[in-house]
Design a protein around this motif. Structure first.
Motif, PDB file in Angstrom:
ATOM      1  N   ILE A   2      48.292  33.866  39.763  1.00 52.24           N
ATOM      2  CA  ILE A   2      49.864  34.024  39.684  1.00 52.24           C
ATOM      3  C   ILE A   2      50.402  33.018  39.426  1.00 52.24           C
ATOM      4  O   ILE A   2      50.266  31.877  39.502  1.00 52.24           O
ATOM      5  N   THR A  40      46.034  40.828  44.213  1.00 54.15           N
ATOM      6  CA  THR A  40      47.137  41.277  43.292  1.00 54.15           C
ATOM      7  C   THR A  40      48.466  41.311  44.068  1.00 54.15           C
ATOM      8  O   THR A  40      48.285  41.765  45.155  1.00 54.15           O
ATOM      9  N   GLY A  43      51.679  42.803  40.834  1.00 51.92           N
ATOM     10  CA  GLY A  43      51.140  42.801  39.125  1.00 51.92           C
ATOM     11  C   GLY A  43      50.270  41.510  38.706  1.00 51.92           C
ATOM     12  O   GLY A  43      50.257  41.240  37.862  1.00 51.92           O
ATOM     13  N   GLN A  44      50.715  40.436  39.753  1.00 55.32           N
ATOM     14  CA  GLN A  44      50.100  38.936  39.539  1.00 55.32           C
ATOM     15  C   GLN A  44      49.000  38.652  40.271  1.00 55.32           C
ATOM     16  O   GLN A  44      48.893  39.085  41.388  1.00 55.32           O
ATOM     17  N   GLN A  45      47.922  38.177  39.543  1.00 54.57           N
ATOM     18  CA  GLN A  45      46.641  37.933  39.960  1.00 54.57           C
ATOM     19  C   GLN A  45      46.365  36.335  40.492  1.00 54.57           C
ATOM     20  O   GLN A  45      47.176  35.667  39.817  1.00 54.57           O
ATOM     21  N   GLU A 236      36.850  40.388  39.337  1.00 58.59           N
ATOM     22  CA  GLU A 236      37.901  40.817  38.398  1.00 58.59           C
ATOM     23  C   GLU A 236      37.962  42.268  38.235  1.00 58.59           C
ATOM     24  O   GLU A 236      38.969  42.899  37.814  1.00 58.59           O
ATOM     25  N   LEU A 239      39.264  44.187  40.818  1.00 59.27           N
ATOM     26  CA  LEU A 239      40.832  44.220  40.906  1.00 59.27           C
ATOM     27  C   LEU A 239      41.561  44.981  39.934  1.00 59.27           C
ATOM     28  O   LEU A 239      42.612  45.537  40.081  1.00 59.27           O
ATOM     29  N   LYS A 240      40.857  45.155  38.887  1.00 57.03           N
ATOM     30  CA  LYS A 240      41.423  46.155  37.867  1.00 57.03           C
ATOM     31  C   LYS A 240      41.654  47.504  38.605  1.00 57.03           C
ATOM     32  O   LYS A 240      42.340  48.244  38.321  1.00 57.03           O
ATOM     33  N   GLU A 243      44.366  47.340  40.825  1.00 54.74           N
ATOM     34  CA  GLU A 243      45.730  47.528  40.251  1.00 54.74           C
ATOM     35  C   GLU A 243      46.153  48.700  39.344  1.00 54.74           C
ATOM     36  O   GLU A 243      47.153  49.378  39.453  1.00 54.74           O
ATOM     37  N   VAL A 248      49.740  49.464  38.468  1.00 50.62           N
ATOM     38  CA  VAL A 248      50.273  48.160  37.566  1.00 50.62           C
ATOM     39  C   VAL A 248      49.696  47.949  36.045  1.00 50.62           C
ATOM     40  O   VAL A 248      50.472  47.642  35.425  1.00 50.62           O
TER      41      VAL A 248
END
Length: 369
Positions: A2, A40, A43-45, A236, A239-240, A243, A248
């Motif tokens: 983030i 997330t 929209g920020q990881q 990772e 998390l996609k 999102e 996102v």
């Protein structure tokens, strides 16, 4: 990570402290060698990695470490089924026999793919019986299966149910399940480090799992494993997927349609709404309700359901989640569309679902403040 432009540095440090404290406590309490947490927020990881992928190699966990995610795999199976519907290959109201001719004119005829995806087919066991060891025996098992309840009356959590959903979906696409997942869905989600069978070149990234005795274990290939609990992925990559659910990231329109279909609510069990594999709760949600919904009792016992008529369209003010376990790994995914928040928690040791829920709840509640 983030960025500090998206979140004040003081807030960022506060969140880091919360995640670090909560993660290290649960690792110590349950003897977890390695833990990966990905969040997330609007929209920020941010990625947090703790401990080791293996006690032997001493390799540290990273966002690229592959974990077994157990029944979180089922969310991808449901998404693939809904994607096949978006492609016009099936209808979720079909019976499995429409796509698997050997199952026509059997007790599965009144069972829909929706029933399979909501664990309301009528009484599959949690696991495929041990005596079912090959494809012929699997066909015989499904063709002779007899329900304990009318379809749509009880929720009975079951791997064979989701396994059959995956088989019927793959047949509608003219592919094996593994090929259908890895060629039709995962590329469209950008999930390039998600596998049923981990390629040889990626084996060094595959964490060693540890059972409740602390012994090293990994998942063995088995019938219906691919469809029900066989995915290996990274924090990772997962998390996609979260999102994508939150809107996102830009993805294929039919995949967007499919994901929305999986978040449609069909049945209620207490405070939990059963969608296609995903389980959801009105937000804000009480921790006690999440603990009940993710308890062993919910997974192991039959529960009468209340049918939602018409089905509940995807909601924003909901906590959506799924747990997943194998003998050596524990996973949890949760997201809140209205707050654009999501979390992935992956561990290379089995530990209770309730502890995963508490960890996620502490972190997401802090982020929502």
């Amino acid at each position: 990570m983030i960025s500090q432009t998206g979140m004040a540095a003081t807030k960022l440090a506060d969140i880091d402290a919360t995640v670090n404290d909560a993660a290290r406590k649960v690792m110590e309490q349950h003897g977890i060698p390695g833990l990966a947490i990905a969040i997330t927020a609007q929209g920020q990881q941010r990625f947090y990695n703790f401990g080791l992928t293996s006690k032997t190699t001493q390799q540290p966990v990273t966002r690229d470490t592959l974990f077994e995610v157990g029944s979180v795999s089922k969310t991808l199976t449901a998404t693939l089924a809904a994607y096949a519907e978006a492609e016009g290959k099936l209808s979720l109201t079909d019976s499995p026999g429409r796509h698997l001719p050997a199952l026509q004119d059997t007790a599965l005829e009144p069972v829909s793919l929706i029933n399979l995806a909501t664990h309301t087919a009528g009484g599959f066991p949690l696991q495929l019986p041990d005596e079912v060891g090959d494809e012929q025996q699997l066909n015989d098992y499904f063709s002779t299966w007899q329900p304990q309840h009318t379809p749509g009356s009880y929720r009975i959590y079951a791997n064979p149910s989701i396994g059959l959903l995956g088989r019927a979906t793959a047949a509608s696409l003219g592919l094996s399940y593994t090929d259908a997942l890895q060629t039709q869905l995962l590329p469209k989600l950008g999930m390039s480090s998600t596998y049923i069978a981990v390629p040889t070149g990626d084996m060094p990234r595959y964490a060693q799992g540890y059972n409740q005795k602390g012994e090293p274990v990994r998942l063995n290939p088995a019938l219906l494993a691919a469809e029900a609990y066989g995915v290996k992925t990274t924090s990772e990559d997962l998390l996609k997927f979260v999102e994508a659910q939150l809107g996102v990231i830009k993805i294929d329109d039919k995949v967007i349609q499919a994901m929305a279909a999986t978040r449609t609510g069909y049945y209620r069990v207490g405070e939990m709404t059963q969608a296609l594999v995903w389980e959801q709760y009105r937000y804000p949600v009480a921790l006690k309700d999440l603990l009940v919904g993710n308890s062993s009792k919910m997974a192991l016992e039959p529960h009468p359901v209340e049918t939602i008529t018409p089905p509940l369209a995807p909601q924003l003010d909901v906590w959506i989640n799924k747990t997943g376990s194998t003998n050596g790994f524990g996973a949890y995914v949760a997201f809140v569309p209205a707050r654009q928040l999501g979390i992935v928690i992956l561990a290379n040791r089995y530990y209770p679902n309730e502890e995963r829920v508490k960890l996620a709840y502490r972190i997401l509640t802090h982020l929502a403040e």
